[in-house]
Design a protein around this motif. Structure first.
Motif, PDB file in Angstrom:
ATOM      1  N   ILE A   1     -29.104  -8.042  -0.337  1.00  0.00           N
ATOM      2  CA  ILE A   1     -29.681  -7.026   0.535  1.00  0.00           C
ATOM      3  C   ILE A   1     -29.802  -7.556   1.958  1.00  0.00           C
ATOM      4  CG2 ILE A   1     -31.792  -5.716   0.995  1.00  0.00           C
ATOM      5  CD1 ILE A   1     -32.128  -5.398  -1.983  1.00  0.00           C
ATOM      6  N   ALA A   2     -30.242  -8.817   2.089  1.00  0.00           N
ATOM      7  CA  ALA A   2     -30.401  -9.389   3.428  1.00  0.00           C
ATOM      8  C   ALA A   2     -29.061  -9.450   4.139  1.00  0.00           C
ATOM      9  CB  ALA A   2     -31.007 -10.789   3.331  1.00  0.00           C
ATOM     10  N   ARG A   3     -28.052  -9.871   3.411  1.00  0.00           N
ATOM     11  CA  ARG A   3     -26.716  -9.955   3.991  1.00  0.00           C
ATOM     12  C   ARG A   3     -26.296  -8.595   4.550  1.00  0.00           C
ATOM     13  NH1 ARG A   3     -22.225 -13.129   5.464  1.00  0.00           N
ATOM     14  NH2 ARG A   3     -20.398 -11.826   5.207  1.00  0.00           N
ATOM     15  N   ASN A   4     -26.527  -7.553   3.779  1.00  0.00           N
ATOM     16  CA  ASN A   4     -26.087  -6.230   4.230  1.00  0.00           C
ATOM     17  C   ASN A   4     -27.003  -5.641   5.290  1.00  0.00           C
ATOM     18  OD1 ASN A   4     -23.611  -5.593   2.834  1.00  0.00           O
ATOM     19  ND2 ASN A   4     -24.820  -5.906   0.990  1.00  0.00           N
ATOM     20  N   LEU A   5     -28.290  -5.955   5.194  1.00  0.00           N
ATOM     21  CA  LEU A   5     -29.206  -5.504   6.253  1.00  0.00           C
ATOM     22  C   LEU A   5     -28.763  -6.067   7.592  1.00  0.00           C
ATOM     23  CD1 LEU A   5     -32.941  -5.832   5.183  1.00  0.00           C
ATOM     24  CD2 LEU A   5     -31.772  -3.804   6.028  1.00  0.00           C
ATOM     25  N   THR A   6     -28.414  -7.370   7.595  1.00  0.00           N
ATOM     26  CA  THR A   6     -28.109  -8.004   8.867  1.00  0.00           C
ATOM     27  C   THR A   6     -26.753  -7.561   9.402  1.00  0.00           C
ATOM     28  OG1 THR A   6     -27.248  -9.894   7.661  1.00  0.00           O
ATOM     29  CG2 THR A   6     -29.497 -10.055   8.441  1.00  0.00           C
ATOM     30  N   ARG A   7     -25.897  -7.012   8.538  1.00  0.00           N
ATOM     31  CA  ARG A   7     -24.588  -6.537   9.029  1.00  0.00           C
ATOM     32  C   ARG A   7     -24.672  -5.113   9.533  1.00  0.00           C
ATOM     33  NH1 ARG A   7     -19.697  -6.996   5.709  1.00  0.00           N
ATOM     34  NH2 ARG A   7     -20.767  -5.512   4.363  1.00  0.00           N
ATOM     35  N   GLY A   8     -25.776  -4.416   9.192  1.00  0.00           N
ATOM     36  CA  GLY A   8     -25.832  -2.988   9.505  1.00  0.00           C
ATOM     37  C   GLY A   8     -26.587  -2.687  10.784  1.00  0.00           C
ATOM     38  N   ARG A   9     -26.993  -1.440  10.900  1.00  0.00           N
ATOM     39  CA  ARG A   9     -27.632  -0.978  12.128  1.00  0.00           C
ATOM     40  C   ARG A   9     -28.905  -1.764  12.416  1.00  0.00           C
ATOM     41  NH1 ARG A   9     -31.657   2.239  13.437  1.00  0.00           N
ATOM     42  NH2 ARG A   9     -32.100   2.692  11.274  1.00  0.00           N
ATOM     43  N   ILE A  10     -29.729  -1.929  11.383  1.00  0.00           N
ATOM     44  CA  ILE A  10     -31.017  -2.598  11.608  1.00  0.00           C
ATOM     45  C   ILE A  10     -30.796  -4.034  12.076  1.00  0.00           C
ATOM     46  CG2 ILE A  10     -33.163  -3.309  10.499  1.00  0.00           C
ATOM     47  CD1 ILE A  10     -32.811  -0.998   8.568  1.00  0.00           C
ATOM     48  N   GLY A  11     -29.878  -4.724  11.390  1.00  0.00           N
ATOM     49  CA  GLY A  11     -29.605  -6.113  11.761  1.00  0.00           C
ATOM     50  C   GLY A  11     -29.087  -6.213  13.177  1.00  0.00           C
ATOM     51  N   ARG A  12     -28.241  -5.265  13.545  1.00  0.00           N
ATOM     52  CA  ARG A  12     -27.719  -5.305  14.909  1.00  0.00           C
ATOM     53  C   ARG A  12     -28.817  -5.064  15.931  1.00  0.00           C
ATOM     54  NH1 ARG A  12     -21.639  -4.159  14.494  1.00  0.00           N
ATOM     55  NH2 ARG A  12     -21.417  -4.852  12.348  1.00  0.00           N
ATOM     56  N   SER A  13     -29.758  -4.188  15.586  1.00  0.00           N
ATOM     57  CA  SER A  13     -30.854  -3.974  16.535  1.00  0.00           C
ATOM     58  C   SER A  13     -31.709  -5.241  16.643  1.00  0.00           C
ATOM     59  CB  SER A  13     -31.691  -2.761  16.123  1.00  0.00           C
ATOM     60  OG  SER A  13     -32.424  -3.045  14.958  1.00  0.00           O
ATOM     61  N   TRP A  14     -31.889  -5.956  15.520  1.00  0.00           N
ATOM     62  CA  TRP A  14     -32.634  -7.234  15.598  1.00  0.00           C
ATOM     63  C   TRP A  14     -31.922  -8.206  16.514  1.00  0.00           C
ATOM     64  CZ3 TRP A  14     -33.083  -7.839   9.571  1.00  0.00           C
ATOM     65  CH2 TRP A  14     -34.054  -6.937   9.094  1.00  0.00           C
ATOM     66  N   MET A  15     -30.597  -8.302  16.308  1.00  0.00           N
ATOM     67  CA  MET A  15     -29.862  -9.293  17.093  1.00  0.00           C
ATOM     68  C   MET A  15     -29.845  -8.910  18.568  1.00  0.00           C
ATOM     69  SD  MET A  15     -26.809 -10.559  14.632  1.00  0.00           S
ATOM     70  CE  MET A  15     -26.591  -9.253  13.462  1.00  0.00           C
ATOM     71  N   ALA A  16     -29.826  -7.602  18.849  1.00  0.00           N
ATOM     72  CA  ALA A  16     -29.878  -7.181  20.243  1.00  0.00           C
ATOM     73  C   ALA A  16     -31.199  -7.616  20.868  1.00  0.00           C
ATOM     74  CB  ALA A  16     -29.723  -5.656  20.319  1.00  0.00           C
TER      75      ALA A  16
END
Lengths: 434, 358
Positions: free
Chosen positions: B199-214
């Motif tokens: 789940i973490a892997r996919n969370l970080t690849r998706g919209r939410i993860g991208r917003s975190w990285m931004a």
């Protein structure tokens, strides 16, 4: 890479374990979960040296216990529960007969495990006090005394000093803010209710270097007595702080874990008159030390650097080993076999009797009260004495006899707490044949 | 030659966007999972369970959680130990209050409770950043541990203030308590970690993860392009605390079996997890596992070699171990500041070009 790293390290771990975990079944194994590092290291070292030296003595002088050599594989826990569990798992396969973790935290961790694995655990004067109820805790022993016995004996001494009247007195407890330090609170609260004194609680957080605010409070409130349940560096700091605020040292009384040379020496003359409770004798004035000198110290076989012989905690470690060896010998006699199992060791501990004649034969005349363990009572006689520090001669000396604790206060508390444990774990009390 | 995309054709978007687009990666992962699920349970014993595999899994879960917060969202946290304590005490209270409840559900619920606490302590992150946030989370660490030590309700008024996990079953097999078989506890933790790592892997690849990285890379720029900092930061705190809470619940319930707050969840545990994340690799799921493996398994390995292999005294080995671990951490940080995961990334690049590097 992940796979490679893991498989390589797994292979190395496996190889080292295979290379080392070949249990020497011909020996009697007394694993030591000791600690010689960290903030509790100075205290742990003395105990561990005493424990190891007594078995060395038995091996050198008598050829072991009943002719079988005793071995003491050591595993460093650093007083850390997680490492303690790892040490337990890594040593239990070597034919471990009895565990003595010297840590209340590790004891709590191991109580269910040793019971499931059928290995006894001896928590001498520490651990879970209600383990004294052998009907609930089949594999845990805490003879010859418990934390609650200690609290009671200390309060008896205080009462003696006050000519039996404690009404309106203010008594402060400085304690290690952990499972260990919290143990006596309930007993002291009961005693406070009965004797009418006021109890002030002053927790000190691990590791106990920082106690300024506690001692500021003591200076402000001026309690009549200060009791201490401390361990490791916390003891030294507390005794120093007490010296700094000129608290009368003869009214500052520690548990047996706050009464070693390490604790008082750093304070120099200021520590003069500090008291602690104890369940065994102090000093080297017993014949057994001649043998230790002859067979262990002089032959260079002493554990550690050999400088701890005769310190308060060394004597306690040695006494723990004496009781373990006596129980092993008892089990050998009971089952008429030399190579006992951990289950037989448990039975040996449960019917252990060490009377004064036996103590004299061991070269320990008057070192400690008689012990008579039964199926119901794993907590032993609960007798303790008060020792006092003389800063001039740098020695402890016993200033009272071994006196009994208030069993009428403690027994109901033990019953209550062990019943709570039994209920939580859905245990039924076992029957004791007598 | 050994590792390349050439010839690995994708004919649909779904295939192109899968978790491990490179065939060999996929095989590795399936292979490891197959061994972990199908082979290890048959060979596991008490020692491997309690000293090697369970600590690795539990700390991996904690490292995953902190990596989401610190590695992906850039919010430094020193409150990991405190949040683990929340998970552990939530687990204990739930276990005692609902004896019939499945332990799997209890661990998830403990994670959810921790998530709520995490959101509360994440609120300051909207106003303060960097070192100042680290200090604010440090306050959470001390406050939570103090609270669990102080208020008797959390430990059901036991004399010692310790919590002990009673026996709880799953499919009729005990998972907690002393009689739990090693394979059961191992599979329980492995299942949880596998599910949530995925789940973490996919969370970080998706919209939410991208917003975190931004937010991590530049919060003002992220806000300007339309990433709401409130949602991004608080969701990172929530998800991170959820993972950390579950790891705390597993640490107490399944692995240790009893705990006291000051010792099991002290500030040193917060640093331990932070080191795992930094050594393993910030912003990498694989890094969380590598970091946990490094800091949990290397000490055990060194102890076995020095005490078991060479027969050195236990205290000497303990001191040397501290020395070596410290030196190794510094070595890795100097040689590879992006962590162990970066080593793997570079190996991959090299393998792709091999045998004809530029």
């Amino acid at each position: 890479m992940k796979v490679k790293l893991k498989s390589i390290s797994a292979a190395v771990v496996a190889a080292t374990i295979m290379a080392t975990a070949v249990p020497a079944m011909a020996d009697l194994t007394f694993p030591m979960l000791s600690y010689r590092t960290g903030p509790y290291g100075p205290n742990g070292t003395e105990f561990a040296d005493g424990y190891a030296d007594y078995f060395t003595l038995l091996n050198e002088r008598d050829g072991g216990i009943g002719g079988v050599k005793a071995v003491t594989p050591e595993c460093e826990t650093a007083y850390n529960t997680q490492k303690g569990v790892e040490c337990y798992e890594s040593t239990k396969g070597q034919g471990a007969l009895v565990y003595q973790p010297l840590s209340t935290g590790i004891t709590y961790q191991l109580i269910p495990k040793v019971t499931a694995d059928d290995i006894p655990m001896h928590t001498m004067g520490y651990g879970r006090t209600s383990a004294a109820n052998g009907k609930v805790f089949s594999h845990v022993f805490n003879y010859p005394g418990t934390y609650w016995d200690a609290a009671s004996v200390i309060m008896k001494h205080v009462s003696d000093m006050e000519k039996g009247d404690l009404k309106g007195k203010n008594i402060a407890l400085v304690y290690h803010n952990s499972a260990y330090g919290k143990e006596p609170i309930r007993t002291l609260e009961e005693l406070a209710k009965r004797d009418g004194f006021k109890l002030t609680l002053l927790p000190v957080d691990h590791p106990g270097q920082e106690q300024k605010s506690q001692w500021l409070q003591i200076r402000r409130e001026r309690p009549d007595y200060v009791l201490m349940y401390g361990w490791g560096v916390m003891n030294q700091v507390a005794i120093k702080e007490a010296g700094n605020i000129r608290f009368p040292m003869d009214k500052f009384i520690g548990i047996w874990w706050s009464g070693s040379e390490n604790d008082v020496l750093p304070s120099g003359d200021k520590a003069n008159g500090y008291k602690a409770v104890t369940f065994h004798g102090v000093g080297t004035d017993y014949p057994i030390f001649d043998d230790i000198k002859k067979y262990v110290a002089d032959t260079g076989k002493a554990a550690g650097d050999g400088s701890n012989i005769g310190t308060a905690l060394y004597n306690r470690g040695m006494y723990a080993a004496v009781l373990a060896a006596e129980a092993a010998a008892n089990a050998q006699k009971m089952f008429n076999t030399k190579e006992i199992t951990s289950g037989q060791m448990r039975d040996g501990m449960e019917s252990l009797k060490v009377d004064n004649a036996r103590m004299e034969a061991l070269g320990l005349k008057g070192f400690a009260p008689e012990i008579n363990v039964t199926c119901e009572n794993h907590g032993g006689p609960g007798l303790a004495a008060i020792q006092q520090w003389d800063a001039k001669t740098k020695t402890w000396s016993l200033i009272t006899d071994f006196v009994a604790s208030d069993r009428d206060i403690i027994d109901p508390l033990i019953a209550e707490d062990s019943a709570a444990y039994a209920k939580e774990n859905k245990l039924t009390e076992r029957e004791c044949k007598s | 030659m050994f590792y390349r995309e050439a010839g690995d054709f994708k004919t649909s978007y779904a295939k192109d966007q899968q978790s491990f687009p490179i065939k060999l990666d996929r095989y590795w992962v399936w292979g490891v999972l197959a061994i972990a699920f199908l082979v290890v349970p048959f060979f596991i014993n008490d020692y491997w369970e309690k000293s090697v595999l369970l600590p690795f899994l539990v700390w991996s879960m904690a490292a995953l959680g902190l990596n989401i917060l610190t590695g992906y969202c850039g919010q430094v946290s020193l409150g990991t130990g405190g949040f683990m304590a929340v998970g552990a005490y939530a687990c204990y209270k739930l276990m005692v209050a609902f004896p019939g409840l499945n332990i799997f559900i209890i661990v998830i619920l403990a994670g959810l409770i921790t998530a709520v606490v995490g959101i509360a302590f994440g609120l300051p992150s909207l106003r303060i950043k960097g070192f100042y946030l680290a200090v604010a989370t440090l306050a959470a660490q001390f406050f939570l541990v103090w609270m669990f030590n102080k208020i008797p309700w959390f430990y059901n008024n036991s004399a010692s203030g310790m919590i002990t996990s009673p026996e709880r079953l799953m499919f009729g097999v005990p998972i907690t308590g002393a009689s739990a078989p090693p394979w059961a506890t191992y599979l329980f933790c492995l299942t949880l970690v596998t599910i949530f790592a995925f789940i973490a892997r996919n969370l970080t690849r998706g919209r939410i993860g991208r917003s975190w990285m931004a937010i991590r890379d530049m919060d003002i720029a992220a806000e300007i392009i339309g990433v709401p900092p409130l949602q991004a930061k608080l969701s990172a705190f929530a998800v991170s605390s959820f993972y950390i809470g579950m790891s705390g619940a597993m640490l107490f319930g399944v692995y240790l079996g009893s705990a006291e707050p000051t010792e099991a969840f002290g500030i040193d545990k917060s640093f331990l997890v932070l080191f795992m994340v930094i050594v393993g690799g910030l912003g990498s799921i694989l890094g969380s596992f590598l970091g946990a493996a490094f800091l949990v398994l290397v000490p055990v390995l060194m102890k076995n070699i020095m005490v078991g292999g060479f027969g050195w005294p236990a205290d000497l080995a303990a001191h040397l171990e501290l020395l070596f671990i410290g030196a190794l951490i510094m070595f890795f940080l100097i040689v590879e500041p992006h962590g162990l995961a970066q080593l793997w990334r570079m190996t991959k690049e090299k393998l792709r070009l091999w045998p004809f590097p530029h």
